[in-house]
Design an enzyme around this catalytic site. Structure first.
Site, PDB file in Angstrom:
ATOM      1  N   TYR A  21       0.888  -1.163   0.000  1.00 37.01           N
ATOM      2  CA  TYR A  21       0.000   0.000   0.000  1.00 37.01           C
ATOM      3  C   TYR A  21       0.924   1.210   0.000  1.00 37.01           C
ATOM      4  O   TYR A  21       1.802   1.312   0.868  1.00 37.01           O
ATOM      5  CB  TYR A  21      -0.875   0.022   1.252  1.00 37.01           C
ATOM      6  CG  TYR A  21      -2.123  -0.814   1.168  1.00 37.01           C
ATOM      7  CD1 TYR A  21      -2.960  -0.758   0.048  1.00 37.01           C
ATOM      8  CD2 TYR A  21      -2.499  -1.639   2.225  1.00 37.01           C
ATOM      9  CE1 TYR A  21      -4.128  -1.507  -0.019  1.00 37.01           C
ATOM     10  CE2 TYR A  21      -3.669  -2.386   2.170  1.00 37.01           C
ATOM     11  CZ  TYR A  21      -4.472  -2.320   1.040  1.00 37.01           C
ATOM     12  OH  TYR A  21      -5.623  -3.058   0.986  1.00 37.01           O
TER      13      TYR A  21
ATOM     14  N   ASP B 255      -6.203  -0.751  -6.387  1.00 39.49           N
ATOM     15  CA  ASP B 255      -7.668  -0.667  -6.400  1.00 39.49           C
ATOM     16  C   ASP B 255      -8.228  -0.119  -5.097  1.00 39.49           C
ATOM     17  O   ASP B 255      -9.406  -0.267  -4.805  1.00 39.49           O
ATOM     18  CB  ASP B 255      -8.286  -2.045  -6.698  1.00 39.49           C
ATOM     19  CG  ASP B 255      -7.880  -3.109  -5.678  1.00 39.49           C
ATOM     20  OD1 ASP B 255      -7.281  -2.753  -4.637  1.00 39.49           O
ATOM     21  OD2 ASP B 255      -8.155  -4.296  -5.925  1.00 39.49           O
TER      22      ASP B 255
ATOM     23  N   HIS C 229     -10.074  -7.148  -5.353  1.00 45.57           N
ATOM     24  CA  HIS C 229      -9.814  -7.097  -3.914  1.00 45.57           C
ATOM     25  C   HIS C 229     -10.824  -7.974  -3.148  1.00 45.57           C
ATOM     26  O   HIS C 229     -11.300  -7.616  -2.074  1.00 45.57           O
ATOM     27  CB  HIS C 229      -9.947  -5.636  -3.440  1.00 45.57           C
ATOM     28  CG  HIS C 229      -9.024  -5.236  -2.335  1.00 45.57           C
ATOM     29  ND1 HIS C 229      -7.992  -4.352  -2.506  1.00 45.57           N
ATOM     30  CD2 HIS C 229      -8.996  -5.582  -1.022  1.00 45.57           C
ATOM     31  CE1 HIS C 229      -7.377  -4.147  -1.357  1.00 45.57           C
ATOM     32  NE2 HIS C 229      -7.953  -4.905  -0.438  1.00 45.57           N
TER      33      HIS C 229
HETATM   34  C1  LIG Z   1      -9.607 -10.264   5.071  1.00 45.47           C
HETATM   35  C2  LIG Z   1      -9.001  -9.757   3.801  1.00 45.47           C
HETATM   36  C3  LIG Z   1      -7.989  -8.803   3.865  1.00 45.47           C
HETATM   37  C4  LIG Z   1      -7.399  -8.334   2.698  1.00 45.47           C
HETATM   38  N1  LIG Z   1      -6.374  -7.438   2.788  1.00 45.47           N
HETATM   39  C5  LIG Z   1      -5.765  -6.996   1.667  1.00 45.47           C
HETATM   40  C6  LIG Z   1      -4.682  -6.084   1.745  1.00 45.47           C
HETATM   41  O1  LIG Z   1      -4.280  -5.661   2.829  1.00 45.47           O
HETATM   42  N2  LIG Z   1      -4.112  -5.667   0.587  1.00 45.47           N
HETATM   43  C7  LIG Z   1      -4.545  -6.098  -0.639  1.00 45.47           C
HETATM   44  O2  LIG Z   1      -3.998  -5.705  -1.654  1.00 45.47           O
HETATM   45  N3  LIG Z   1      -5.554  -6.989  -0.734  1.00 45.47           N
HETATM   46  C8  LIG Z   1      -6.170  -7.427   0.378  1.00 45.47           C
HETATM   47  N4  LIG Z   1      -7.209  -8.323   0.267  1.00 45.47           N
HETATM   48  C9  LIG Z   1      -7.613  -8.822  -1.062  1.00 45.47           C
HETATM   49  C10 LIG Z   1      -6.890 -10.124  -1.403  1.00 45.47           C
HETATM   50  O3  LIG Z   1      -5.532  -9.917  -1.674  1.00 45.47           O
HETATM   51  C11 LIG Z   1      -7.513 -10.780  -2.651  1.00 45.47           C
HETATM   52  O4  LIG Z   1      -7.604  -9.846  -3.684  1.00 45.47           O
HETATM   53  C12 LIG Z   1      -8.872 -11.401  -2.355  1.00 45.47           C
HETATM   54  O5  LIG Z   1      -8.932 -11.859  -1.040  1.00 45.47           O
HETATM   55  C13 LIG Z   1      -9.149 -12.557  -3.297  1.00 45.47           C
HETATM   56  O6  LIG Z   1     -10.419 -13.061  -3.088  1.00 45.47           O
HETATM   57  P1  LIG Z   1     -10.759 -14.379  -2.208  1.00 45.47           P
HETATM   58  O7  LIG Z   1     -10.670 -13.953  -0.785  1.00 45.47           O
HETATM   59  O8  LIG Z   1     -12.148 -14.691  -2.643  1.00 45.47           O
HETATM   60  O9  LIG Z   1      -9.769 -15.451  -2.573  1.00 45.47           O
HETATM   61  C14 LIG Z   1      -7.832  -8.796   1.425  1.00 45.47           C
HETATM   62  C15 LIG Z   1      -8.855  -9.747   1.375  1.00 45.47           C
HETATM   63  C16 LIG Z   1      -9.440 -10.236   2.537  1.00 45.47           C
HETATM   64  C17 LIG Z   1     -10.513 -11.260   2.440  1.00 45.47           C
END
Ligand SMILES: Cc1cc2nc3c(=O)[nH]c(=O)nc-3n(C[C@H](O)[C@H](O)[C@H](O)COP(=O)(O)O)c2cc1C
Length: 501
Positions: free
Chosen positions: A235, A263, A355
Site C-alpha cells: 500500500y 484498487d 480485492h
Molecule cells: C480479510 C481480507 C484482507 C485483505 N487485505 C488486503 C490487503 O491488505 N491488501 C490487498 O492488496 N488486498 C487485500 N485483500 C484482497 C486479497 O488480496 C484478494 O484480492 C482477495 O482476497 C481474493 O479473493 P478471495 O478472498 O475470494 O480469494 C484482502 C482480502 C481479505 C478477504
C-alpha cells in the site's frame, strides 16, 4: 523503567496509560481519535492491552500514531498484573463450538473450512474476513463467474503422471496458485500470517506478505525456510520516504516481487464489518465521535489504512523503478486498457482483481477481465499468454482446482487465493493449512487427468468454453455449497428486536 503499580494509577480518561508489548504509552490525548473508540482503550487503562491490541493492529500502529514523547518506556514485567478477561456467555458458546469441530479428515473441500470458520471464529474476526463492499454483488460474482466457464477435456492422452508445478515470475511453485495478501492475520489465530508462511514453505507455494500484516514483516520473513520465495503487497504511503524505506527493506530481505495495490485509493464500505462495530460500541459514543470529526463507524480496517495515497498515479511508476529492482506488478487491474498501459510501461505483470469484492461493488470478476485482457493484448501488441516477461494473475472467488485450471487455460500464470486459507487456519490452525493445500493438490491431480493435461503447458485455451463469460447470469439453482456458506447482509434493526435475536 516504570513499575506496573505506577502505570496502574493512570487508569482514567484524565490520565490513561496502557502497556503494549512491555512498553508504556500515554494515550490520554489519543482517546477520542482512536478509530476503535475510547471505550475499548479505557477498558485497559493502567493495564496490559497487548492481547486485545495484537490481532487488530499492525505491530507498529501505536508507535507510528503516537508522538515519541508519549512513549514512556519499558515496564518491569513482573510488576504488571494480569488482566482478567471476563468470559461472556457468547464466548462460552463459541468455545463449545470449537470443541465440537469435526475432525479434519471430514473436511473435503475449501468450502468446508468456511462453514466451520463461520461457526467458530470470533464475531469481529468473521466480520472482517468475510465482509465485502456494499451489497456484496461483486463478492458473489467472483465465485459465480467460474460457473460460466465449462471444460472441453481431451481424451486418450497418457496421464499416468501429471505435473502441475509451474514457475511464477521465474520462481518455482508446486501448484499454479499463490497465497495472496490479506491484512490482520492474527484476528483468526494467534500466529497470524506465520501460519501462511510455514505452510507455504512446507508445500512449496509462494506467499504474498501484506503491508498491513498483524505479524511484523521481519518476523514473517524470518519464519520462511532457506530459499523460500515470498512476494510483498504494497500500500503506497502518502509519505514516499516511508514507502521507499519499506520497499528497499523488502528487497534487502530477499522479496522477489512487489505487488502494488492499485484498487484501494479509499477502502470500500464493508457493512458486515461496520455493523459489528456498532454492536460493539455504545451508539451514543459513536454519534459523539462523529460530531468531533472522527468517524469510528468505518471499522479498524479503514482507520489503519488512512495512510494510503489516493493521489497514486501512472507517473509514480518511474519512481518505483528507480528505487527497486524487484519486478513490479499492479494488483487490482480491472480492464484491458490498464493492463495494456502496465505492459507498455514495462511492468512485470498485473493481478486482475477486485480485492475480493471489498472495494468497488459491481466491479467484474478477475476471471472475466482475464478473457478480455488476453484478447486485447493479442490484438494490440501481438502477445500470447502465458508470457514470461508480462505475467497475468487473477484472484477472487477461487475455491476449487477447477477454478484455477480455467484461469490457467485462459493464459494466467497463477491464481491468488485469499479467504479460504484464512478460514483454514482460523478454524484448524496450522493443520488446517496443511489440509487445505493437500486438498488443492489432490484436486489438481485428478482434474488434470480428467482434462487430459499431463502438465500445466497442456492446459490450453481450447480446453475451456467461455462463450457465456460476459452474460452475468448464473443458472439457478446455483452452487449449494457456496450458498449455504454465504451469509446475507443484515438490515438495520430496531433496538428491542435486535436484543431479542
Ligand atoms: C480479510 C481480507 C484482507 C485483505 N487485505 C488486503 C490487503 O491488505 N491488501 C490487498 O492488496 N488486498 C487485500 N485483500 C484482497 C486479497 O488480496 C484478494 O484480492 C482477495 O482476497 C481474493 O479473493 P478471495 O478472498 O475470494 O480469494 C484482502 C482480502 C481479505 C478477504
Amino acid at each position: 523503567m516504570l513499575s506496573g503499580k505506577e502505570v496502574a494509577k493512570h487508569n482514567s480518561r484524565d490520565s490513561c496509560w496502557i502497556i503494549v508489548h512491555g512498553h508504556v504509552y500515554d494515550v490520554t490525548e489519543f482517546l477520542d481519535d482512536h478509530p476503535g473508540g475510547s471505550k475499548i482503550i479505557l477498558k485497559y487503562a493502567g493495564k496490559d492491552a497487548t492481547e486485545e491490541y495484537d490481532p487488530i493492529h499492525p505491530p507498529d500502529a501505536i508507535t507510528t500514531n503516537l508522538p515519541p514523547e508519549k512513549h514512556l518506556g519499558p515496564v518491569e514485567p513482573d510488576t504488571v498484573e494480569r488482566v482478567e478477561v471476563e468470559v461472556t456467555d457468547e464466548e462460552k458458546a463459541r468455545l463449545a463450538r470449537i470443541a465440537a469441530r469435526p475432525p479434519l479428515s471430514t473436511i473435503l473441500n475449501l468450502h468446508d473450512f468456511e462453514a466451520i470458520a463461520r461457526q467458530v471464529m470470533a464475531d469481529k474476526a468473521w466480520a472482517y474476513y468475510s465482509s465485502a463492499a456494499d451489497d456484496e454483488i461483486t463478492n458473489r460474482e467472483n465465485h459465480a463467474a467460474y460457473h460460466r466457464i465449462w471444460f472441453r477435456p481431451r481424451v486418450l492422452r497418457d496421464v499416468t503422471e501429471v505435473d502441475f508445478a509451474t514457475t511464477i515470475l521465474g520462481h518455482k511453485s508446486s501448484m499454479p496458485i499463490y497465497i495472496t495478501a490479506t491484512a490482520l492475520g492474527k484476528l483468526g489465530h494467534p500466529d497470524g500470517e506465520l501460519n501462511l508462511t510455514r505452510a507455504a514453505g512446507k508445500h512449496g507455494v509462494i506467499q504474498m506478505i501484506p503491508t498491513l500484516a498483524s505479524c511484523s514483516f521481519d518476523d514473517i520473513v524470518d519464519a520462511a525456510l532457506p530459499g523460500q520465495v515470498q512476494f510483498f503487497q504494497l500500500y503506497v504511503n502518502k509519505d514516499r520516504k516511508i514507502t521507499k524505506r519499506i520497499v528497499q527493506h523488502a528487497e534487502k530481505r530477499g522479496i522477489k516481487g512487489l505487488f502494488i495495490t492499485v484498487d484501494a485509493p479509499q477502502l470500500g464500505r464493508r457493512e458486515k464489518d461496520m455493523r459489528m462495530k456498532f454492536d460493539a460500541e455504545d451508539p451514543s459514543e459513536v454519534t459523539q465521535a462523529g460530531s468531533e470529526g472522527v468517524d469510528r463507524s468505518q471499522g479498524a480496517a479503514r482507520a489503519i489504512s488512512s495512510f494510503i495515497d489516493p493521489g497514486l498515479n501512472w507517473d509514480d511508476l518511474k519512481w518505483f523503478k528507480s528505487i527497486t529492482t524487484m519486478p513490479l506488478i499492479l494488483k487490482g487491474v480491472q480492464c484491458w486498457e490498464d493492463a495494456l498501459e502496465a505492459y507498455d510501461r514495462g511492468l512485470a505483470g498485473v493481478v486482475l482483481s477486485n480485492h475480493g469484492g471489498r472495494q468497488l461493488d459491481f466491479a467484474r470478476s478477475g476471471i472475466e477481465v482475464l478473457v478480455e485482457v488476453v484478447d486485447k493484448l493479442k490484438e494490440k501488441r501481438g502477445l500470447t499468454f502465458p508470457h514470461e516477461k508480462f505475467q497475468l494473475f487473477c484472484d477472487g472467488g477461487v475455491r476449487r482446482a477447477t477454478d484455477v485450471l480455467k484461469a490457467i487455460a485462459l493464459g494466467a500464470t497463477a491464481v491468488g487465493i485469499g479467504r479460504p486459507f484464512l478460514y483454514a487456519y482460523s478454524a484448524y490452525g496450522p493443520e488446517g493449512m496443511d489440509r487445505a493445500l493437500e486438498i488443492l493438490h489432490s484436486e489438481f491431480e485428478m482434474n488434470m487427468r480428467l482434462l487430459g493435461a499431463p502438465t500445466i503447458k497442456h492446459v490450453v485455451p481450447s480446453m475451456v468454453d467461455t462463450s457465456n463469460i460476459h452474460t452475468h447470469i448464473v443458472a439457478v439453482p446455483t452452487d449449494k455449497l457456496y450458498d449455504l456458506n454465504y451469509e446475507s447482509l443484515q438490515h438495520a434493526m430496531l433496538k428491542e428486536v435486535k436484543s431479542k435475536l
